[in-house]
Enzyme design. Structure first.
Site, short mmCIF file in Angstrom:
data_model
loop_
_atom_site.label_atom_id
_atom_site.label_comp_id
_atom_site.label_asym_id
_atom_site.label_seq_id
_atom_site.Cartn_x
_atom_site.Cartn_y
_atom_site.Cartn_z
N GLU A 223 -17.68 -4.24 -5.25
CA GLU A 223 -16.37 -3.98 -4.65
C GLU A 223 -16.15 -2.48 -4.75
OE1 GLU A 223 -13.83 -6.35 -7.09
OE2 GLU A 223 -14.57 -8.24 -6.24
N GLU B 16 8.40 10.51 -1.87
CA GLU B 16 7.96 11.20 -3.08
C GLU B 16 9.17 11.84 -3.78
OE1 GLU B 16 3.90 13.71 -3.84
OE2 GLU B 16 5.08 14.25 -2.10
N GLU C 161 0.07 21.27 -1.40
CA GLU C 161 0.62 20.37 -2.43
C GLU C 161 1.40 21.15 -3.50
OE1 GLU C 161 0.92 17.16 -2.56
OE2 GLU C 161 -0.30 16.69 -0.81
N SER D 220 -13.34 7.48 -10.93
CA SER D 220 -13.78 6.15 -11.42
C SER D 220 -15.02 5.72 -10.65
CB SER D 220 -12.65 5.12 -11.23
OG SER D 220 -11.51 5.49 -11.94
N GLU E 215 8.61 11.93 2.30
CA GLU E 215 9.88 11.20 2.21
C GLU E 215 9.88 10.10 1.14
OE1 GLU E 215 9.41 7.82 5.70
OE2 GLU E 215 10.38 9.72 6.21
N GLU F 290 5.27 20.09 -3.92
CA GLU F 290 5.69 19.42 -5.15
C GLU F 290 6.47 20.31 -6.10
OE1 GLU F 290 2.67 17.16 -7.14
OE2 GLU F 290 2.38 15.86 -5.39
#
Length: 184
Positions: free
Chosen positions: A38, A142, A92, A113, A140, A96
């Protein structure tokens, strides 16, 4: 040396969302047997270790639904299709935190991961920060609180599990190492 390669026999996308897609793969193992994998496909992301002139780390506190709690993190965000990581990092950082930076340097890129996902994070160091008057707005959906903390406060936040994610812990440990080596 043992061959470690798994050959994909068949891959089927079983979910496609706004950020990730999930693929179920049939693979042939190095010993000739078959198994299933997966795999989460992710477009990649950036993270920014933004350091003020007075050596504080710019952090954002935000609610993380997967954890059902808020954590404090370095600014970060998802790459858009074909977007250059450095441009994404600048975008970003501004969205932010409201900061723009004079210098931006790629520190390292790492997989988050690799046992089940292909997400790669490009970690940048940003210096020469200036607060923008008309900074780009957050997405919108965040919501963040911006704070500037010292390295000692960041270490304390890790112990208190306020900082609880790998990219931020990695960035804090990088700063600890730089301080220990006398590279300020």
């Amino acid at each position: 040396m043992t061959n470690l390669i798994e050959k994909t026999i068949h891959s089927e996308e079983i979910f496609s969302g706004k950020i990730i897609s999930l693929h179920l793969q049939d693979v042939e193992l190095p010993n000739g047997k078959q198994s299933k994998r997966e795999i989460i496909k992710h477009p990649g992301a950036v993270a920014i270790l933004a350091i003020t002139d007075d050596k504080k780390i710019v952090m954002v506190e935000q609610f993380r639904k997967a954890l059902e709690r808020t954590i404090v993190e370095i600014p970060a965000g998802k790459l858009e299709k074909d977007e250059e990581p450095a441009l994404c990092a600048r975008r970003e950082l501004e969205e932010e935190t409201g900061y723009e930076c004079e210098s931006l340097e790629l520190l390292v890129s790492f997989y988050t991961s690799p046992g089940f996902a292909d997400e790669i994070v490009h970690l940048f160091v940003a210096k020469g920060l200036t607060k923008k008057e008309n900074a780009a707005a957050l997405d919108e959906d965040e919501f963040v609180n911006v704070e500037e903390i010292t390295l000692d406060e960041a270490i304390k936040y890790i112990k208190e599990q306020k900082i609880y994610d790998a990219k931020t812990s990695y960035a804090v440990q990088y700063l600890q190492l730089q301080e220990a080596l006398g590279n300020k």
